[in-house]
Design an enzyme around this catalytic site. Structure first.
Site, PDB file in Angstrom:
ATOM      1  N   GLU A   1      -8.268   6.996  -5.990  1.00  7.28           N
ATOM      2  CA  GLU A   1      -8.366   8.445  -6.259  1.00  7.28           C
ATOM      3  C   GLU A   1      -7.580   8.906  -7.483  1.00  7.28           C
ATOM      4  OE1 GLU A   1      -7.036   7.651  -2.972  1.00  7.28           O
ATOM      5  OE2 GLU A   1      -9.069   7.286  -2.274  1.00  7.28           O
TER       6      GLU A   1
ATOM      7  N   GLU B   1     -16.746   1.535   0.577  1.00  3.20           N
ATOM      8  CA  GLU B   1     -16.202   2.103   1.820  1.00  3.20           C
ATOM      9  C   GLU B   1     -17.053   3.250   2.361  1.00  3.20           C
ATOM     10  OE1 GLU B   1     -12.337   3.233   0.352  1.00  3.20           O
ATOM     11  OE2 GLU B   1     -12.975   5.279  -0.042  1.00  3.20           O
TER      12      GLU B   1
ATOM     13  N   HIS C   1       0.848  -1.196   0.000  1.00  7.64           N
ATOM     14  CA  HIS C   1       0.000   0.000   0.000  1.00  7.64           C
ATOM     15  C   HIS C   1       0.878   1.239   0.000  1.00  7.64           C
ATOM     16  CE1 HIS C   1      -3.088   2.854   1.907  1.00  7.64           C
ATOM     17  NE2 HIS C   1      -3.452   2.637   0.668  1.00  7.64           N
TER      18      HIS C   1
END
Ligand code: NOJ
Ligand code: CA
Length: 715
Positions: A484, A508, A413
């Site tokens: 995003e 989410e 991540h």
């Protein structure tokens, strides 16, 4: 002398008439026809027809450039070229194995009649289900380096269509959809009230995002988007409500400029998908076909998979990304004071690896493993994260050993909090670090205002950045899932390691905000997913009370609808998003998630209507297994599912995961039943979907013992 003068004048008038006469060219394939005109003033205009009826009324083409603010008029036609193309190509992964690319192409070569006579080409491709076109600035002496101030492409609609839209925001796609007439489009209230989205910049109240989905009163489905967005800003659409017209509205930089170009240059394709069947919009391959073939010669390392992760517990407040609550205060030992709620600990990650390994889930995503989360967002800070420094309670060497020993891959991540400059500086080291510890995928993130300051998520600079990351990832043989970013435009064909993106309002939002209404997932495949796969993070089983800090939060879905999303919302990296303990509470329903694949040989749209329902059947890659997902909006309905896609004369076992008789997304979301039947290609199923519900069906070839034991399906 006078006579000579007069004949000269007459000849000149004749010449003017000749060059200013309307010039028209057409190209057609099947029911779709494209018409191109150069009008009297030399302005390029196009129109699109479907079955002889107008879909796009005559619409202007052209630009305002820094070097020529009138680069949309006074053109003359230099020539045209035509070609037809019909070839099949094989996907690396996807919704189908083979894609047919069939079009007829018309190239229009124009020259400005204003000095110095600059050149512009427009290339149209007409497909059986729509049209794509792009501009080309050819190599030429008087147009080298230039700035696009505005692109003037119009998409003039034939009426006040029903439209499924989100605001044209320069920084986010994470809005709920509004369904309205074109004349009712006004995004201001939506932008103001969407406080759950942290960066919202939508200065034009009448701008909408693409892919834009519309339905005409005559029942035509029309979708506008773009393909192959490279080195150019995203195209949003400014609506003129009086004449139902859209004009391209490119995302600007801080100077208001749109694109800095160097000829020769080809813009992205502008796409119009059209059909009288909603299902055809979902199965259209126009966007992929308009992208270039893979530039990666070796793709054997690219492998779709499901993944779980230490993620939902962070989204729901059970654990934190950060190791400490205090970015500035250190203990007497000079180290950060741990908050005791950190999610990415060695022990907790091992728990997820065990869970993945036991359930044939390929990956485990670990967020919050690296330093920087104490003040990661909202400060427009440039240097936030280290992408190579784990927190002290995350033993990366041990975890990468443990994951490999259990046949599971860790997923890296890299949240950048919008600081793309810092990510570019660290990127090489970050990917080398992934290689070192055996990470084969990375999820990136861009929460917050962009750095370089003044740039937007969807502007030219960031469009280039996301692609640089995909290219860098490919160099290190890493698969990419970007959160995003700008919404996708089919570049996954050219860079098949760019597996998925978020670029939309994912599941989410049900964790940390009021969520999204049940119709949301019936709109997404017609809008956001037209450009490419979405990391939506399906599979939530605990439908209520999952957020201790906000006990009234709930999913806007039944449990069975969460299963169906694995089929209806395609992604080659698909999350199994809920906590292991919540799956343990519904082991029988979890079987569907264990079975469902992420890569397909074939896809059939069995029924669809944007905003209402979507029923899809898909055939597993290299297998005889089929899977069906059927979802509805807030209304209950009976899904009619014909199984005619099955092999004739063969029997299969269908396992139906369906909403309970009184299931309801609001009051009774976890009620379901599981039934098994023998089915054949002539079976036609009728399945009741609860309000906000869905059904998931797995269909496997039956053994002789199955046929004896299991009863035949009767509606
Ligand atoms: C937003 C992403 O969509 C989400 O998946 C992630 O967990 C957070 N950012 C933190 O990076
Ligand atoms: Ca997000």
């Amino acid at each position: 002398m006078r006579l000579i003068k007069l004949s000269f004048v007459l000849f000149f008038i004749f010449l003017c008439l000749l060059t200013n006469a309307q010039q028209s060219e057409t190209a057609a394939l099947g029911k779709v026809k494209l018409e191109f005109n150069l009008d009297k003033s030399g302005t390029p205009v196009y129109a699109v027809y479907y079955s002889g009826k107008a879909v796009i009324l005559p619409s202007l083409l052209g630009f305002k450039l820094d070097v020529d603010s009138m680069f949309f008029t006074s053109f003359r036609l230099l020539g045209t070229e035509r070609k037809s193309f019909d070839q099949n190509w094989q996907t690396v992964w996807g919704e189908t194995k083979i894609i047919r690319n069939h079009y007829t192409e018309l190239t229009i070569r124009l020259q400005s009649q204003q000095s110095p006579g600059r050149l512009l080409n427009i290339i149209f491709r007409v497909f059986e289900d729509g049209v794509g076109f792009r501009y080309e600035f050819p190599l030429q002496p008087k147009l080298k380096y230039f700035i696009v101030r505005d692109e003037l492409t119009e998409f003039n609609q034939t009426g006040d269509h029903k439209t499924f839209w989100i605001p044209g925001d320069f920084d986010t796609n994470e809005y709920m959809y509004t369904t309205s007439r074109i004349s009712e489009i006004d995004n201001q209230k939506m932008v103001e009230t969407s406080t759950d989205i942290c960066v919202r910049i939508a200065p034009d109240a009448y701008a909408v995002q693409t892919p834009l989905m519309m339905k005409t009163n005559a029942g035509l489905y029309v979708n506008i988007h773009e393909a192959a967005l490279i080195n150019y800003p995203a195209m949003q659409l400014h609506v003129n409500k009086d004449n139902f017209s859209y004009r391209a509205s490119l995302v600007p930089d801080t100077y208001g400029n749109k694109a800095y170009l160097h000829a020769p240059f080809k813009t992205p394709w502008r796409t119009i998908i059209v059909s009288d069947q909603a299902a055809d919009i979902l199965s259209s391959k126009i966007i992929l076909n308009l992208n270039d073939p893979s530039v990666l010669t070796n793709t054997s390392w690219i492998k779709p998979m499901k993944f779980t992760g230490v993620w939902w517990e962070m989204q729901t407040g059970k654990s934190t990304w950060s190791y400490s609550d205090f970015p500035d205060s250190l203990g007497t030992d000079g180290k950060l004071i741990p908050n005791g709620k950190h999610g990415a600990t060695t022990a907790n990650v091992k728990r997820y690896i065990d869970f993945a390994s036991a359930n044939h889930i390929g990956g485990v995503l670990v967020e919050g493993w690296n330093t920087g989360w104490e003040d990661w967002f909202g400060n427009w800070k440039e240097n936030v994260f280290s992408f190579t420094t784990p927190y002290p309670d995350f033993d990366i060497a041990e975890l990468s050993r443990y994951a490999a020993a259990n046949n599971v891959q860790l997923i890296m991540h890299n949240e950048t909090s919008g600081s793309a400059t810092d990510y570019e500086r660290q990127m090489d080291t970050a990917f080398r670090y992934m290689n070192l510890f055996g990470y084969k995928s990375v999820k990136t993130g861009y929460v917050g205002k962009i750095i370089p300051r003044g740039e937007h998520h969807d502007g030219q600079w960031m469009v280039d950045h996301y692609l640089r990351v995909a290219q860098k990832a490919a160099q290190y043989q890493v698969m990419l899932d970007s959160h995003e970013p700008v919404r996708p435009t089919g570049l996954q064909r050219t860079y098949p390691n760019w597996m998925a993106s978020e670029a939309g309002r994912g599941n989410e939002y049900n964790a940390f905000s009021i969520g999204s209404p049940p119709e949301h997932e019936t709109i997404l495949p017609f809008t956001r997913l037209i450009g490419g796969p979405m990391d939506y993070t399906p599979g939530i089983f605990k439908m209520k009370g999952y957020n201790a800090n906000a006990p009234d939060r709930q999913m806007h879905s039944t449990l069975c609808k969460q299963l169906a999303l694995y089929v209806t919302l395609y992604s080659p990296l698909q999350m199994v998003a809920d906590l292991p303990e919540n799956y343990a509470a519904h082991k029988d329903a979890f079987q569907f998630i264990k079975d469902v694949p992420t890569d397909w040989d074939d896809t059939r749209i069995l029924g669809a209507e944007p905003g209402d329902y979507i029923y899809i059947a898909r055939k597993e890659k290299g297998s005889e297994n089929w899977f069906i997902g059927a979802i509805t909006d807030e209304n209950k309905r009976v899904a009619g599912l014909s199984l005619s896609f099955l092999d004739n004369g063969k029997s299969y076992v269908a396992t139906i995961y369906k909403d309970g008789p009184n299931a309801d997304w609001k009051d009774n979301p976890e009620s379901y039943s599981i039934e098994q039947y023998i089915v054949e290609s002539n079976s036609s199923m009728q399945v009741q979907l609860a309000p906000g519900g869905g059904t998931a069906i797995s269909i496997f070839p039956a053994t002789a013992a199955d046929i004896k034991k299991i009863k035949h399906y009767k509606p």
